[in-house]
Design a protein around this motif. Structure first.
Motif, PDB file in Angstrom:
ATOM      1  N   VAL A 172      -6.051   0.543   9.226  1.00 10.94           N
ATOM      2  CA  VAL A 172      -4.598   0.369   9.270  1.00 10.94           C
ATOM      3  C   VAL A 172      -4.232  -1.022   8.775  1.00 10.94           C
ATOM      4  O   VAL A 172      -3.333  -1.193   7.938  1.00 10.94           O
ATOM      5  N   ARG A 173      -4.924  -2.028   9.298  1.00 13.53           N
ATOM      6  CA  ARG A 173      -4.637  -3.415   8.892  1.00 13.53           C
ATOM      7  C   ARG A 173      -4.802  -3.581   7.386  1.00 13.53           C
ATOM      8  O   ARG A 173      -3.967  -4.210   6.719  1.00 13.53           O
ATOM      9  N   SER A 174      -5.856  -2.995   6.837  1.00 11.71           N
ATOM     10  CA  SER A 174      -6.092  -3.086   5.395  1.00 11.71           C
ATOM     11  C   SER A 174      -4.973  -2.401   4.620  1.00 11.71           C
ATOM     12  O   SER A 174      -4.536  -2.909   3.583  1.00 11.71           O
ATOM     13  N   SER A 175      -4.497  -1.266   5.132  1.00 17.72           N
ATOM     14  CA  SER A 175      -3.438  -0.538   4.423  1.00 17.72           C
ATOM     15  C   SER A 175      -2.117  -1.296   4.504  1.00 17.72           C
ATOM     16  O   SER A 175      -1.336  -1.280   3.548  1.00 17.72           O
ATOM     17  N   VAL A 176      -1.855  -1.949   5.626  1.00 19.78           N
ATOM     18  CA  VAL A 176      -0.644  -2.759   5.744  1.00 19.78           C
ATOM     19  C   VAL A 176      -0.699  -3.910   4.737  1.00 19.78           C
ATOM     20  O   VAL A 176       0.264  -4.162   3.995  1.00 19.78           O
ATOM     21  N   ALA A 177      -1.839  -4.586   4.693  1.00 20.55           N
ATOM     22  CA  ALA A 177      -1.998  -5.708   3.764  1.00 20.55           C
ATOM     23  C   ALA A 177      -1.860  -5.250   2.315  1.00 20.55           C
ATOM     24  O   ALA A 177      -1.276  -5.948   1.477  1.00 20.55           O
ATOM     25  N   ALA A 178      -2.393  -4.056   2.030  1.00 15.32           N
ATOM     26  CA  ALA A 178      -2.371  -3.548   0.653  1.00 15.32           C
ATOM     27  C   ALA A 178      -0.984  -3.125   0.197  1.00 15.32           C
ATOM     28  O   ALA A 178      -0.724  -3.039  -1.006  1.00 15.32           O
TER      29      ALA A 178
END
Length: 230
Positions: A172-178
């Motif tokens: 989730v964190r990676s997708s938010v950052a992306a």
């Protein structure tokens, strides 16, 4: 021979548990290289083979990543999260689709089950998230946005759903950052105010619309995945 095997297996398991604890507690944070093998051997008081077996086991579980010639790095904080990272890799669409499934149901249940204390914590996290966005502190904003979604799911008071989502939070964190566009003005970024209002009003239908809406928009802007032939 059976007794020797049992003792050895027990020793490896003890080392695995110690190393897993360092990962899950954040003492060895995600992305950080762990101490080299000689240091681990000395610190743990075991042989090289024991350390290597423990590292192999944790790498297989997805918590560690061995990079030849560069060292061993922390990849995830739980076996489930590690499995998700292996499954999704760089497939942002896959991550967003799973987020939609979990977050929409979490929002639906949170709207009817949240407590007054839950609501206050959601308000606090979202206020800090929006303040970080306003200040251009995007790394902090990404973390707080992730925290908001996680706590929203926790407000469902569904332990299975919460554990599934907690194991998914690194993705989730990676997708938010992306999906954060730092070139946008503050008011152009995704807002979760309406989602919070829905939970405050105990409006489950509105919570579902708000939880799915921004994810649907993100998915619509991604390239369509090609279909594999049979």
């Amino acid at each position: 021979m059976p007794l020797a095997t049992t003792r050895r297996a027990g020793l490896v398991e003890q080392v695995i548990e110690q190393m897993r604890a360092l990962v899950t507690s954040g003492e060895w944070p995600v992305g950080r290289r762990i101490p080299p093998e000689p240091e681990l051997v000395t610190a743990l008081g075991v042989g090289r083979n024991t350390v290597r077996e423990a590292v192999r086991a944790l790498a297989h579980a997805g918590l560690l990543e061995v990079r030849q010639g560069d060292g061993t790095f922390v990849r995830a904080t739980s076996e489930l999260s590690g499995a998700v990272r292996r499954l999704c890799g760089s497939e942002l669409r896959d991550v967003l689709e799973v987020r939609r499934a979990l977050e929409v149901e979490g929002a639906r249940q949170a709207a009817t089950r949240r407590s007054a204390a839950d609501l206050r914590e959601l308000e606090r996290i979202l206020t800090e998230r929006d303040a970080a966005l306003e200040a251009g502190e995007f790394d902090l904003m990404v973390q707080l946005d992730t925290d908001f979604h996680l706590f929203l799911v926790e407000c469902s008071h569904n332990n299975v759903l919460t554990e599934l989502y907690r194991g998914f939070t690194e993705a989730v964190r990676s997708s938010v950052a992306a999906t954060v566009d730092t070139s946008l003005r503050t008011e152009e970024h995704v807002s979760h105010t309406e989602l919070l209002d829905a939970v405050r009003e105990r409006d489950a239908e509105k919570a579902v619309r708000e939880a799915s809406g921004f994810l649907e928009e993100l998915l619509a802007n991604l390239p369509t995945k090609g279909k594999k032939g049979r």
